[in-house]
Scaffold this active site. Structure first.
Site, PDB file in Angstrom:
ATOM      1  N   HIS A 100      -1.902  -1.239  -3.874  1.00  0.00           N
ATOM      2  CA  HIS A 100      -1.560  -1.261  -5.307  1.00  0.00           C
ATOM      3  C   HIS A 100      -2.645  -1.891  -6.178  1.00  0.00           C
ATOM      4  O   HIS A 100      -2.360  -2.657  -7.100  1.00  0.00           O
ATOM      5  CB  HIS A 100      -0.231  -1.971  -5.531  1.00  0.00           C
ATOM      6  CG  HIS A 100       0.957  -1.252  -4.958  1.00  0.00           C
ATOM      7  ND1 HIS A 100       1.021   0.119  -4.843  1.00  0.00           N
ATOM      8  CD2 HIS A 100       2.141  -1.735  -4.482  1.00  0.00           C
ATOM      9  CE1 HIS A 100       2.202   0.456  -4.318  1.00  0.00           C
ATOM     10  NE2 HIS A 100       2.888  -0.639  -4.085  1.00  0.00           N
ATOM     11  N   HIS A 177       6.872   1.446 -10.314  1.00  0.00           N
ATOM     12  CA  HIS A 177       7.431   0.848  -9.102  1.00  0.00           C
ATOM     13  C   HIS A 177       8.821   0.233  -9.310  1.00  0.00           C
ATOM     14  O   HIS A 177       9.175  -0.764  -8.667  1.00  0.00           O
ATOM     15  CB  HIS A 177       6.463  -0.220  -8.568  1.00  0.00           C
ATOM     16  CG  HIS A 177       6.515  -0.442  -7.092  1.00  0.00           C
ATOM     17  ND1 HIS A 177       7.642  -0.928  -6.448  1.00  0.00           N
ATOM     18  CD2 HIS A 177       5.585  -0.259  -6.125  1.00  0.00           C
ATOM     19  CE1 HIS A 177       7.392  -1.041  -5.160  1.00  0.00           C
ATOM     20  NE2 HIS A 177       6.145  -0.644  -4.930  1.00  0.00           N
ATOM     21  N   GLU A 310       8.452   6.358  -6.261  1.00  0.00           N
ATOM     22  CA  GLU A 310       7.157   6.200  -6.930  1.00  0.00           C
ATOM     23  C   GLU A 310       6.371   7.505  -6.847  1.00  0.00           C
ATOM     24  O   GLU A 310       5.750   7.789  -5.820  1.00  0.00           O
ATOM     25  CB  GLU A 310       6.370   5.075  -6.256  1.00  0.00           C
ATOM     26  CG  GLU A 310       7.121   3.772  -6.071  1.00  0.00           C
ATOM     27  CD  GLU A 310       6.597   2.969  -4.894  1.00  0.00           C
ATOM     28  OE1 GLU A 310       5.376   2.671  -4.864  1.00  0.00           O
ATOM     29  OE2 GLU A 310       7.394   2.650  -3.982  1.00  0.00           O
TER      30      GLU A 310
END
Length: 344
Positions: A100, A177, A310
Site C-alpha cells: 500500500h 480500503h 478494493e
C-alpha cells in the site's frame, strides 16, 4: 464542519448529506470514517468500520480503515521493481514485501480540500495531494492526485480518482480500503453476509501473499462467488480468510461505463451494496488481521468484522508482464472510478 475547510492542511472530518445517506470523510488519507444508509425499515446505520475522531487515524491505529492507498496499492514483491532501465527499492512493511505504498503511503498524508459541497443536490468533496519525486525514498516522478466523492443519488456514492505524473513514468494503482459491515459497524462479524463477485479467476498467491503470475479458475473452489454465496460457507478452507485479487472478467452489465464488480448483501437488515468499477481487479479481503481494535462508540472490532472490496490493478503487476500494466507515462492520466449503490 465549515470552519475546517478554511484550513485544509489540518486533518479534519467533513460531511456529505443528501437527506437519505450521510457520509463523513477525512482529508487525512481521503478516508471514509462513517457512512450511514437505511435498512428495509428506513432505519439508518453506519456500515463502515472506523473511529469517532481523526486522531486514531493520524496516530496509526487504523489497519487501513476507509482510506485511499497508493502510490501503488497492495503488495510489491520484495519492494523491488525496474522501470526504464532503473532499479527501485521500496520500504518493506509487510513480511518481505512493500504494501500500500510503503511506510507512509497516501493513506497517511493530509490531502488538500479542493472543493466541498456539504448538502443539497449531489453533495461532493474533492481532495488533492501532491506526491513528490522520490516519495518513500523510491517512487519516480512527481504526481498530482485527486479524489472526488459525490453522492450522485439518494443512496449512491461515486468515487473518481485521478493521477497525473508530471515528469517521469511511474507505477500508479490506487485503491479504496473501506471495511464494510452492512448490519452496522458494531454488529459483529460478516460471515453471514452473502456476496457475488463478477470474476471467474483469481490471481493465486505464494506464502507471502504475492501473486504467482498465474490465473486460477474459481469454479469448484472455495473462491467461487460467481453466484451469490454466504461468505462464511467455505472460509475455513482458505487459511485465515479471503485476501485475494479477483479478475473482473465476467461482467454481464454496465452502468455509466463501469462494470459490475460485486454485490454484498446482509440478510438481517436487507441492506445491499452493488459495486461498479472500471478497474481490472478487486481484492476481496475479510478483515483477517483485525484484532481487538476499539472503534466508534467503543465498539471492539475483531477478526472478520468487516469486508473490503478494493478495486485495483493486480497486485505486484509492476513485476508481472502478463498482468495489466500499472505504469502511467509522464503527462498521461490515470483514472479509476468506483460506484457504491445501496438498496434494500
Amino acid at each position: 464542519m465549515a470552519d475546517q475547510s478554511k484550513n485544509t492542511n489540518t486533518p479534519g472530518i467533513f460531511e456529505l448529506n443528501n437527506g437519505s445517506m450521510q457520509v463523513k470523510i477525512s482529508n487525512f488519507g481521503a478516508t471514509i470514517t462513517s457512512l450511514s444508509v437505511p435498512d428495509k425499515n428506513g432505519k439508518l446505520a453506519d456500515v463502515v468500520l472506523g473511529f469517532d475522531s481523526v486522531d486514531p487515524y493520524v496516530n496509526g491505529l487504523a489497519p487501513y480503515f476507509g482510506c485511499i492507498v497508493g502510490r501503488v496499492a497492495n503488495r510489491i514483491k520484495e519492494g523491488k521493481f525496474s522501470l526504464n532501465g532503473v532499479d527501485y527499492t521500496l520500504p518493506i512493511n509487510n513480511g518481505p514485501n512493500s504494501l500500500h505504498g510503503g511506510n507512509k503511503g497516501f493513506d497517511k498524508k493530509t490531502w488538500e480540500v479542493a472543493g466541498h459541497k456539504k448538502d443539497g443536490d449531489k453533495p461532493f468533496i474533492t481532495f488533492k495531494y501532491h506526491s513528490a519525486d522520490g516519495e518513500e525514498g523510491c517512487y519516480p516522478g512527481a504526481v498530482t492526485v485527486t479524489a472526488t466523492y459525490t453522492l450522485t443519488s439518494a443512496t449512491t456514492m461515486r468515487l473518481d480518482m485521478e493521477a497525473v505524473p508530471e515528469n517521469k513514468d511511474t507505477p500508479i494503482s490506487l485503491a479504496q480500503h473501506t471495511y464494510w459491515n452492512l448490519s452496522g459497524h458494531d454488529s459483529g462479524n460478516i460471515l453471514d453476509h452473502r456476496i457475488q463477485i463478477w470474476g471467474s479467476h483469481i490471481t493465486p498467491v505464494d506464502q507471502h501473499s504475492v501473486p504467482t503470475g498465474e490465473l486460477l479458475p474459481v469454479k469448484g473452489t472455495p473462491f467461487d462467488f460467481t453466484e451469490e454465496k454466504r461468505i462464511g460457507d467455505r472460509i475455513g478452507e482458505v487459511g485465515i480468510g479471503y485476501d485475494h485479487n479477483y479478475v473482473l472478467d465476467c461482467a454481464d452489465q454496465e452502468k455509466d461505463g463501469l462494470k459490475h464488480a460485486a454485490k454484498l448483501r446482509d440478510g438481517e437488515s436487507s441492506r445491499v451494496m452493488d459495486l461498479w468499477t472500471d478497474a481490472p481487479g478487486v481484492q476481496f479481503y475479510t478483515g483477517n488481521y483485525v484484532d481487538g481494535v476499539v472503534g466508534k462508540g467503543n465498539a471492539v472490532y475483531g477478526k472478520h468484522s468487516g469486508v473490503c472490496l478494493e478495486t485495483q490493478g493486480f497486485p505486484n503487476a509492476i513485476n508481472q508482464k502478463s498482468f495489466p500494466c500499472v505504469v502511467v507515462k509522464a503527462g498521461e492520466k490515470y483514472k479509476h472510478t468506483m460506484l457504491f449503490e445501496f438498496s434494500t
